[in-house]
Design a protein around this motif. Structure first.
Motif: not given
Length: 92
Positions: A31, A34-35, A38, A40-41
């Protein structure tokens, strides 16, 4: 909440285990990773230095000019073909 068992190669397991904190489970580790992964675009926007930005602008401008020239040439060829076809129809 259910659980799933997944298989990973030994070297991947070793890499995960090395990053796992003492107080976290492998689920917590995954987790967290993955965080962290990740994004932001828009996170990477504005990261080019001035030289890279100028080079990119030049590449884009060159590409636009080549595309425009190619389109104009194809349009001219199409018009000539239409004119030739009309002339041939009138002569017949």
């Amino acid at each position: 909440m259910g659980t799933k068992t997944i298989g990973v190669k030994d070297d991947v397991y070793d890499r995960l285990k090395a990053r796992k904190r003492e107080d976290e489970s492998f689920t917590d580790l995954v987790n967290r990773l993955l965080d962290e992964a990740t994004m932001d675009w828009d996170e990477g926007f504005g990261t080019l230095d001035a030289e890279e930005a100028e080079e990119l602008e030049q590449v884009v401008e060159t590409s636009r000019k080549q595309t425009s020239a190619g389109l104009a040439e194809r349009q001219q060829e199409a018009l000539e073909e239409l004119t030739d076809a009309e002339d041939a129809d009138e002569a017949a």
